[in-house]
Write a protein that holds these residues in place. Structure first.
Motif, short mmCIF file in Angstrom:
data_model
loop_
_atom_site.label_atom_id
_atom_site.label_comp_id
_atom_site.label_asym_id
_atom_site.label_seq_id
_atom_site.Cartn_x
_atom_site.Cartn_y
_atom_site.Cartn_z
N ALA A 424 0.83 -1.20 0.00
CA ALA A 424 0.00 0.00 0.00
C ALA A 424 0.87 1.26 0.00
CB ALA A 424 -0.93 -0.02 1.22
N GLY A 425 1.93 1.23 0.84
CA GLY A 425 2.81 2.39 0.92
C GLY A 425 3.49 2.65 -0.42
N ALA A 426 3.97 1.58 -1.06
CA ALA A 426 4.65 1.73 -2.34
C ALA A 426 3.70 2.26 -3.40
CB ALA A 426 5.24 0.39 -2.77
N THR A 427 2.45 1.78 -3.37
CA THR A 427 1.46 2.24 -4.33
C THR A 427 1.23 3.74 -4.19
OG1 THR A 427 0.39 0.11 -4.06
CG2 THR A 427 -0.87 1.81 -5.20
N PHE A 428 1.08 4.16 -2.90
CA PHE A 428 0.83 5.58 -2.65
C PHE A 428 2.00 6.42 -3.17
CE2 PHE A 428 1.32 9.20 0.34
CZ PHE A 428 0.18 9.90 -0.04
N GLY A 430 4.28 5.62 -5.34
CA GLY A 430 4.41 5.49 -6.78
C GLY A 430 3.48 6.44 -7.53
N TRP A 431 2.20 6.49 -7.10
CA TRP A 431 1.25 7.34 -7.79
C TRP A 431 1.50 8.82 -7.49
CZ3 TRP A 431 -1.77 6.12 -11.70
CH2 TRP A 431 -2.14 4.77 -11.88
N TRP A 432 1.91 9.10 -6.24
CA TRP A 432 2.04 10.49 -5.81
C TRP A 432 3.32 11.10 -6.39
CZ3 TRP A 432 4.21 12.23 -0.54
CH2 TRP A 432 4.04 13.62 -0.37
N LEU A 433 4.47 10.47 -6.07
CA LEU A 433 5.76 11.02 -6.51
C LEU A 433 6.08 10.58 -7.93
CD1 LEU A 433 7.79 10.52 -3.22
CD2 LEU A 433 6.61 12.58 -4.03
N GLY A 434 5.84 9.29 -8.24
CA GLY A 434 6.23 8.75 -9.54
C GLY A 434 5.36 9.29 -10.66
N MET A 435 4.01 9.25 -10.48
CA MET A 435 3.12 9.64 -11.55
C MET A 435 2.62 11.08 -11.39
SD MET A 435 3.18 6.80 -13.16
CE MET A 435 1.86 6.87 -14.38
N GLY A 436 2.98 11.73 -10.25
CA GLY A 436 2.64 13.13 -10.07
C GLY A 436 1.17 13.40 -9.81
N LEU A 437 0.42 12.40 -9.25
CA LEU A 437 -0.97 12.64 -8.89
C LEU A 437 -1.03 13.46 -7.59
CD1 LEU A 437 -2.27 10.76 -10.99
CD2 LEU A 437 -3.41 9.60 -9.10
N PRO A 438 -2.12 14.25 -7.37
CA PRO A 438 -2.26 14.86 -6.04
C PRO A 438 -2.36 13.76 -4.98
CG PRO A 438 -4.24 15.20 -7.39
CD PRO A 438 -3.21 14.59 -8.28
N TRP A 439 -1.90 14.07 -3.75
CA TRP A 439 -1.81 12.98 -2.76
C TRP A 439 -3.15 12.37 -2.45
CZ3 TRP A 439 -4.16 13.20 1.98
CH2 TRP A 439 -4.57 14.47 2.45
N GLN A 440 -4.23 13.21 -2.53
CA GLN A 440 -5.56 12.64 -2.22
C GLN A 440 -5.91 11.57 -3.25
OE1 GLN A 440 -4.93 15.95 -2.51
NE2 GLN A 440 -6.25 17.18 -1.17
N ALA A 442 -3.76 9.83 -5.01
CA ALA A 442 -2.85 8.70 -4.86
C ALA A 442 -3.29 7.78 -3.74
CB ALA A 442 -1.43 9.20 -4.61
N LEU A 443 -4.04 8.37 -2.78
CA LEU A 443 -4.53 7.58 -1.65
C LEU A 443 -5.50 6.50 -2.11
CD1 LEU A 443 -3.63 8.30 1.18
CD2 LEU A 443 -5.80 9.43 1.57
N VAL A 444 -6.26 6.79 -3.20
CA VAL A 444 -7.33 5.87 -3.59
C VAL A 444 -6.81 4.49 -3.95
CG1 VAL A 444 -9.24 5.51 -5.19
CG2 VAL A 444 -8.82 7.78 -4.24
N PRO A 445 -5.86 4.36 -4.91
CA PRO A 445 -5.39 3.01 -5.21
C PRO A 445 -4.67 2.36 -4.03
CG PRO A 445 -4.10 4.64 -6.40
CD PRO A 445 -5.25 5.37 -5.80
N ALA A 446 -3.95 3.19 -3.22
CA ALA A 446 -3.22 2.61 -2.09
C ALA A 446 -4.18 1.96 -1.10
CB ALA A 446 -2.38 3.69 -1.41
#
Lengths: 779, 54
Positions: A424-428, A430-440, A442-446
């Motif tokens: 879950a942590g890696a997913t968050f 990955g989406w937040w820093l890696g793909m540049g999504l807003p953190w909110q 990025a929380l959804v897939p995590a």
């Protein structure tokens, strides 16, 4: 009367208790006849049309009732209230009979019996002593009443079950109402932004309080596990549910596409349902155990300064007090014999199968049964300091050690939780820093990964198997006392048996020998006067003999009547070379005869031992009885490894040695002398009819007379263990498919719900197979 | 969509009524003796007349 009309085929059922009798008799005993007359006199014969209790269960027991009046509590003025535990309450018709029969008494205000807890609440107006009359009425109907003990009360007033039921109610309400909103969001593709926001807020309004309140049982257990620096299944559940709640709230604030309140609340409802079923199955076994123990509770008769006997609770006795012990009663405190020599059955404390004569002034340990006349003893230690309390303290230690046992599910969880959190942590990140999504966002897939792995299948997998197995064992008379018992039972590799009362039934059986039927009849007429086990064995072999009235008993020696003597060799002037239990019978002018006995094995002991061996277990006997008696029993059942003359400490030491050698011993015992060994063993089973201390120390209690239940229980435990592993594997397979989807952000709440529901259903269906195996046993 | 203003609160109130009923039944001990309650409903005989005191 319907029961009478049916009595034309042979054999027929006793018109009261249903046991088989030979016509023309209608009843199996006088007690049943009196009970039937009583029921008919009260115009309650409808009972017999509705009765569904097992045959013979309602036969009135001649045991004298315990004093009940002292247990009655004053309610108001002359209104009394009494809480009783009724044994023999088997079916709804019994409840009806008890309530109606008591209601027919003019002074009874209310009588209410509960079938589940076997609890009778009785209120009446009038003198307190009426309690005795009510108890004797119940006794004549075939029910035995004892005061509701604290242990029974604990088992009946189950606060935790009620709390789980409450949480389940709240979770189910929350889940259904959140679903009402969620389904609208799922299907309403053309829904406006504002309406969707309204729906999200509605879901949050219902979902957040539900998560906060209904999840409490899990949060508490998770907290206590974390405090002990362990990870268990409840930690995973708590993290999953709370994270889902938090993520959904954040999605509500930013009006995201979906919220996940439905998943969190449904998960809680499903898990609570599983836990409640588990708790109820265990509660039933717990109540049955408390019932067995309550039957062994009793009062002590103390002699006061005026020399009168008064009944007081055991705890009120001080060292130096004088107590009366009636014939056949069990001594509850350590004491010394005051006057005449007494005959005591020490089988519960030492394992000896024959009673021992004890001289005046000699100490007797609590647990001995008086086989002679009523006698007076001086108490040497209060209940809290006596030998029983010392064993009790030892057992507490053992119970603590056993409490540290980590179940398979918790071991799986301690590996599983860190992995899930990492994913879950890696997913968050990955989406937040890696793909540049807003953190909110990025929380959804995590959190999606968290909830889809959130061990719906895993957390239901093990309890589901346990519920089914514990229930199946309960119906076969095996009570599962501890939550980890089945798992430990499945892992044992060695069985240590006690002999007296465990492999044997404690009754003595007459062997054929050089005596005639008339010898036997003459000897049995004497033997009727005694409660010595050998005399009982003799009477059992020749029941239809009237009692001679001129018999004099010499405790520990024998019986004498008109020149004829029945007893040990020295008493009869004979010399005996064997150490086999023997009664000599001498009459003037006749040849002396010897009646030889052996401690009778339980009818299925041989089969049970063979079945245990077939399960791949090694077996041994450790007994406190004499070498000869142990060797004879061992030979009969086919066990080579024996230890005789073992003191309680020696038994415990043997178990400790086995455990130190890396074995997993299962101890099977029944007496106070086995309690220490039972407490130390990897798993412990109390034999049918075991003493209260032995029952308290055991994981499983056998309630039926059959020893065969033991190999069946081990087989069931192994099967349950295998099913639990299958279930865990199955829910892991689900995760292999679901987790990548969640991590890649392809998971919607609808898919998550489908995945979780189908995995739960699969493990529950698999668990139900444990019941099918149950059907195979009865063949 | 105006219907929602009435329907959603109505659904919630009905659900809460049910939940309240369940919690009340739980608290008043109606779930204590499930086995007994199951067979009790079959017994509808009036209690036998009390015998007059002599």
């Amino acid at each position: 009367m319907t029961a009478r009309l049916a009595a034309n085929a042979a054999p027929v059922a006793c018109a009261h208790c249903g046991a088989a009798v030979q016509p023309p008799a209608l009843f199996c005993c006088g007690g049943c006849e009196a009970a039937h007359a009583l029921v008919a006199g009260l115009h309650l014969d409808a009972f017999y049309r509705r009765r569904s209790a097992p045959d013979g269960a309602l036969r009135p027991d001649p045991t004298p009732p315990v004093t009940l009046a002292t247990a009655a509590e004053a309610e108001a003025g002359d209104v009394w209230r009494l809480e009783l535990m009724l044994t023999g309450l088997h079916c709804g018709a019994c409840v009806w009979l008890v309530e109606q029969a008591l209601a027919a008494e003019p002074d009874v205000l209310s009588a209410r019996a509960a079938l589940t807890t076997r609890r009778l609440t009785l209120r009446w107006r009038g003198p307190r002593d009426r309690a005795e009359a009510f108890a004797s009425l119940l006794g004549r109907l075939g029910f035995r009443a004892v005061p509701f003990t604290p242990a029974c009360l604990r088992a009946a007033d189950d606060v935790e079950t009620r709390m789980l039921a409450r949480s389940l109610g709240i979770a189910a309400f929350g889940a259904m109402n959140v679903m009402l909103v969620s389904v609208a969001v799922w299907v309403g593709g053309d829904m406006g932004e504002q309406t969707r926001a309204l729906m999200h807020w509605l879901a949050a309004l219902i979902g957040l309080p539900t998560i906060a309140v209904a999840g409490l049982p899990f949060y508490r257990s998770a907290l206590s596990a974390l405090r002990a620096r362990r990870l268990n299944m409840d930690v995973a559940i708590s993290i999953g549910v709370l994270a889902t709640g938090a993520m959904s709230l954040s999605e509500t604030f930013r009006n995201g596409r979906f919220t996940w309140f439905d998943g969190a609340t449904t998960l809680l409802a499903l898990l609570l349902a599983g836990r409640l079923l588990d708790r109820m199955a265990r509660g039933r076994a717990g109540r049955a155990m408390a019932e067995l123990l309550a039957l062994q509770e009793g009062v002590v008769r103390r002699l006061n300064a005026a020399g009168q006997a008064e009944e007081v609770p055991v705890a009120a006795i001080r060292p130096g007090d004088l107590v009366m012990l009636g014939a056949g009663e069990r001594l509850r405190l350590d004491a010394t014999l005051l006057a005449a020599p007494g005959l005591f059955d020490l089988s519960a404390t030492t394992g000896e199968s024959l009673p021992r004569a004890i001289a005046a002034g000699v100490a007797v340990a609590a647990g001995a049964v008086n086989m002679g006349r009523a006698m007076v003893l001086r108490v040497t230690a209060a209940a809290a300091d006596g030998s029983l309390a010392a064993i009790g303290r030892l057992l507490e230690h053992a119970a603590q050690a056993r409490g540290k046992f980590v179940t398979f599910a918790d071991r799986a969880a301690s590996l599983y939780v860190p992995v899930v959190l990492l994913v879950a942590g890696a997913t968050f990140l990955g989406w937040w820093l890696g793909m540049g999504l807003p953190w909110q966002a990025a929380l959804v897939p995590a959190v999606g990964a968290l909830i889809v792995t959130c061990p719906c299948g895993l957390a239901i997998a093990v309890p589901a198997v346990q519920v089914v197995t514990v229930g199946a064992l309960f119906r076969r008379g095996v009570l599962v006392a501890s939550p980890t018992a089945l798992e430990r039972l499945a892992e044992v590799d060695h069985v240590v048996f006690d002999k007296t009362g465990t492999l044997t039934s404690g009754r003595h059986e007459l062997h054929p020998g050089a005596w005639t039927a008339s010898d036997l009849r003459a000897a049995a007429a004497l033997a009727r006067a005694s409660r010595h086990p050998l005399a009982r064995g003799l009477v059992a072999a020749c029941a239809a003999v009237p009692l001679r009235l001129d018999v004099e008993e010499h405790p520990g020696e024998g019986l004498e009547a008109g020149g004829a003597r029945l007893g040990r060799a020295a008493f009869c002037g004979m010399v005996d070379s064997t150490d086999q239990p023997t009664l000599w019978f001498t009459r003037p002018g006749r040849q002396p005869v010897a009646f030889r006995f052996s401690d009778a094995l339980r009818p299925d002991a041989v089969a049970a031992v063979a079945a245990l061996r077939a399960l791949g277990l090694s077996l041994e006997i450790v007994s406190g009885d004499t070498q000869g008696a142990v060797a004879a029993a061992a030979k009969a059942v086919g066990i080579a490894d024996i230890t005789a003359g073992a003191m309680p400490q020696a038994k415990a030491a043997r178990i400790a040695a086995l455990r130190a050698a890396g074995r997993r011993p299962l101890m099977v015992g029944d007496g106070i002398n086995d309690a220490g060994a039972l407490g130390l063993a990897y798993a412990a089973v109390a034999a049918p009819g075991a003493q209260d201390l032995a029952q308290g120390a055991a994981d499983l209690v056998l309630r039926t007379e059959a020893l065969m239940a033991l190999p069946e229980a081990i087989r069931a435990a192994r099967r349950a263990q295998a099913l639990a592993r299958q279930n865990i594997a199955m829910s892991l397979v689900y995760n292999v498919i679901a987790v990548p989807a969640a991590v890649l952000g392809m998971l919607t709440p609808l898919v998550a719900a489908a995945v979780m529901a189908s995995s739960s259903l699969a493990v529950i269906l698999n668990a139900l197979r444990a019941e099918r195996m149950g059907a195979a046993w009865t063949r | 969509m105006d219907a929602l203003i009435i329907l959603v609160p109505a659904a919630l109130v009905l659900g809460l009524l049910g939940l309240g009923g369940f919690l009340w039944a739980l608290r008043s001990g109606q779930y204590e003796d499930l086995d007994g309650a199951a067979s009790r409903i079959l017994f509808d005989d009036p209690p036998p007349p009390k015998e007059p005191k002599p």
